[in-house]
Scaffold this motif. Structure first.
Motif, PDB file in Angstrom:
ATOM      1  N   VAL A   1      18.016  39.544  36.349  1.00 37.08           N
ATOM      2  CA  VAL A   1      16.790  38.809  36.640  1.00 37.08           C
ATOM      3  C   VAL A   1      16.858  38.348  38.094  1.00 37.08           C
ATOM      4  O   VAL A   1      17.943  38.092  38.616  1.00 37.08           O
ATOM      5  N   THR A   2      15.715  38.306  38.755  1.00 32.92           N
ATOM      6  CA  THR A   2      15.623  37.719  40.092  1.00 32.92           C
ATOM      7  C   THR A   2      14.682  36.520  40.024  1.00 32.92           C
ATOM      8  O   THR A   2      13.706  36.531  39.272  1.00 32.92           O
ATOM      9  N   LEU A   3      14.985  35.491  40.811  1.00 32.29           N
ATOM     10  CA  LEU A   3      14.176  34.274  40.787  1.00 32.29           C
ATOM     11  C   LEU A   3      13.528  33.972  42.127  1.00 32.29           C
ATOM     12  O   LEU A   3      12.518  33.288  42.186  1.00 32.29           O
ATOM     13  N   GLY A   4      14.117  34.426  43.211  1.00 33.72           N
ATOM     14  CA  GLY A   4      13.512  34.239  44.521  1.00 33.72           C
ATOM     15  C   GLY A   4      13.660  32.854  45.106  1.00 33.72           C
ATOM     16  O   GLY A   4      13.373  32.634  46.275  1.00 33.72           O
ATOM     17  N   THR A   5      14.123  31.908  44.298  1.00 34.28           N
ATOM     18  CA  THR A   5      14.286  30.528  44.756  1.00 34.28           C
ATOM     19  C   THR A   5      15.430  29.899  43.992  1.00 34.28           C
ATOM     20  O   THR A   5      15.797  30.371  42.914  1.00 34.28           O
ATOM     21  N   GLY A   6      15.995  28.843  44.544  1.00 33.05           N
ATOM     22  CA  GLY A   6      17.085  28.147  43.869  1.00 33.05           C
ATOM     23  C   GLY A   6      18.377  28.185  44.663  1.00 33.05           C
ATOM     24  O   GLY A   6      18.521  28.940  45.621  1.00 33.05           O
ATOM     25  N   LYS A   7      19.326  27.364  44.247  1.00 37.95           N
ATOM     26  CA  LYS A   7      20.625  27.299  44.924  1.00 37.95           C
ATOM     27  C   LYS A   7      21.386  28.592  44.689  1.00 37.95           C
ATOM     28  O   LYS A   7      21.447  29.093  43.568  1.00 37.95           O
TER      29      LYS A   7
ATOM     30  N   MET B   1      22.330  30.513  41.328  1.00 40.21           N
ATOM     31  CA  MET B   1      23.238  29.973  40.319  1.00 40.21           C
ATOM     32  C   MET B   1      22.714  28.670  39.716  1.00 40.21           C
ATOM     33  O   MET B   1      23.331  28.113  38.816  1.00 40.21           O
ATOM     34  N   GLN B   2      21.572  28.201  40.159  1.00 40.84           N
ATOM     35  CA  GLN B   2      21.064  26.888  39.761  1.00 40.84           C
ATOM     36  C   GLN B   2      20.597  26.859  38.318  1.00 40.84           C
ATOM     37  O   GLN B   2      19.849  27.728  37.864  1.00 40.84           O
ATOM     38  N   ALA B   3      21.030  25.843  37.582  1.00 44.09           N
ATOM     39  CA  ALA B   3      20.526  25.514  36.239  1.00 44.09           C
ATOM     40  C   ALA B   3      20.454  26.702  35.289  1.00 44.09           C
ATOM     41  O   ALA B   3      19.405  26.961  34.704  1.00 44.09           O
ATOM     42  N   PRO B   4      21.558  27.409  35.055  1.00 45.77           N
ATOM     43  CA  PRO B   4      21.501  28.530  34.117  1.00 45.77           C
ATOM     44  C   PRO B   4      21.358  28.098  32.665  1.00 45.77           C
ATOM     45  O   PRO B   4      20.868  28.860  31.836  1.00 45.77           O
ATOM     46  N   GLY B   5      21.754  26.847  32.350  1.00 49.38           N
ATOM     47  CA  GLY B   5      21.881  26.461  30.953  1.00 49.38           C
ATOM     48  C   GLY B   5      20.677  25.846  30.288  1.00 49.38           C
ATOM     49  O   GLY B   5      20.599  25.805  29.064  1.00 49.38           O
ATOM     50  N   GLY B   6      19.716  25.326  31.055  1.00 46.81           N
ATOM     51  CA  GLY B   6      18.581  24.680  30.417  1.00 46.81           C
ATOM     52  C   GLY B   6      17.582  24.142  31.418  1.00 46.81           C
ATOM     53  O   GLY B   6      17.903  23.929  32.594  1.00 46.81           O
ATOM     54  N   PRO B   7      16.340  23.902  30.980  1.00 46.61           N
ATOM     55  CA  PRO B   7      15.252  23.478  31.869  1.00 46.61           C
ATOM     56  C   PRO B   7      15.521  22.176  32.618  1.00 46.61           C
ATOM     57  O   PRO B   7      15.037  21.989  33.732  1.00 46.61           O
TER      58      PRO B   7
ATOM     59  N   GLU C   1      18.592  20.935  33.396  1.00 48.49           N
ATOM     60  CA  GLU C   1      19.945  20.887  33.942  1.00 48.49           C
ATOM     61  C   GLU C   1      19.975  20.499  35.416  1.00 48.49           C
ATOM     62  O   GLU C   1      20.788  19.683  35.840  1.00 48.49           O
ATOM     63  N   ASP C   2      19.110  21.096  36.223  1.00 53.58           N
ATOM     64  CA  ASP C   2      19.038  20.781  37.649  1.00 53.58           C
ATOM     65  C   ASP C   2      17.668  21.197  38.165  1.00 53.58           C
ATOM     66  O   ASP C   2      17.420  22.356  38.441  1.00 53.58           O
ATOM     67  N   THR C   3      16.788  20.209  38.306  1.00 56.42           N
ATOM     68  CA  THR C   3      15.421  20.482  38.755  1.00 56.42           C
ATOM     69  C   THR C   3      15.228  20.150  40.227  1.00 56.42           C
ATOM     70  O   THR C   3      14.095  20.103  40.710  1.00 56.42           O
ATOM     71  N   SER C   4      16.323  19.929  40.952  1.00 56.23           N
ATOM     72  CA  SER C   4      16.212  19.557  42.367  1.00 56.23           C
ATOM     73  C   SER C   4      15.475  20.626  43.162  1.00 56.23           C
ATOM     74  O   SER C   4      15.500  21.811  42.835  1.00 56.23           O
ATOM     75  N   ASN C   5      14.778  20.179  44.198  1.00 55.02           N
ATOM     76  CA  ASN C   5      13.956  21.034  45.057  1.00 55.02           C
ATOM     77  C   ASN C   5      12.856  21.753  44.281  1.00 55.02           C
ATOM     78  O   ASN C   5      12.418  22.837  44.664  1.00 55.02           O
TER      79      ASN C   5
END
Length: 200
Positions: free
Chosen positions: A152-158, A16-22, A24-28
């Motif tokens: 889409v799958t990302l494999g990483t993120g919150k 669910m991390q940073a769906p709206g923009g590059p 938005e949340d770059t943590s980790n």
């Protein structure tokens, strides 16, 4: 009693991390911010109407990081989300206790959320706020999940369902699939998990 409704954009693998923009949340080291953009469904009339319905004015319950993102943007762009500046914004934070954004109320613990939930008033919507959602799920305080699942799958993120999610069942109350594969699905809390043997 007020209902708490969690609204979230998620990937097929639950990110669910940073769906709206590059930015938005770059943590980790998260580098896929804005992953919803290629699938955005504004052109789809049915999806647009459902999204408009879900964005109707409602009080908000937010974690600190999401609140800071919202407070930096929405006071100047409220025309895109009618009522956002007027509704109550309840913020779960141990480090903040005031804001210039009107109608902001700060909460310190789960007991204060429970007190809010047991008060009179409208539904309360939770947007973003991954850590807060984990707390709400852990304490069985989520009445509905309004999810938008993107192909889409990302494999990483919150992830939406991380630490603390309790066993629970939900009932599907509304659904829609857009032409580009985004699944809108609303789920209502329905009770405990039941088990059995298939075919027995």
């Amino acid at each position: 009693m007020r209902r708490i409704v969690v609204l979230s954009f998620i990937t097929l693998d639950g990110v669910m991390q940073a769906p709206g923009g590059p930015e938005e949340d770059t943590s980790n080291g998260f580098k896929y911010g804005g992953w919803t953009a290629p699938f955005f469904y504004e052109a789809d009339e049915a999806a647009g109407k459902l999204m408009e319905k879900q964005m109707k004015s409602a009080d908000l319950l937010l974690g600190r990081k999401t609140f800071e993102i919202f407070a930096a943007y929405w006071p100047e762009h409220g025309d895109f989300w009618p009522g956002i500046n007027e509704v109550a914004k309840y913020v779960m934070s141990n480090t903040m206790d005031k804001s210039d954004w009107q109608n902001s109320v700060f909460l310190k613990n789960v007991d204060e959320i429970k007190k809010l939930k047991n008060s009179e008033g409208s539904d309360i919507q939770v947007h973003g706020s991954g850590n807060l959602i984990q707390t709400l799920l852990k304490h069985d305080l989520v009445d509905e999940l309004w999810l938008k699942t993107f192909p889409v799958t990302l494999g990483t993120g919150k992830r939406l369902f991380g630490e603390g999610t309790i066993p629970a069942t939900f009932t599907l109350t509304e659904s829609l699939v857009t032409p580009n594969g985004v699944i809108f699905a609303n789920y209502q809390r329905a009770g405990k998990v039941r088990t059995g043997t298939i075919g027995a």
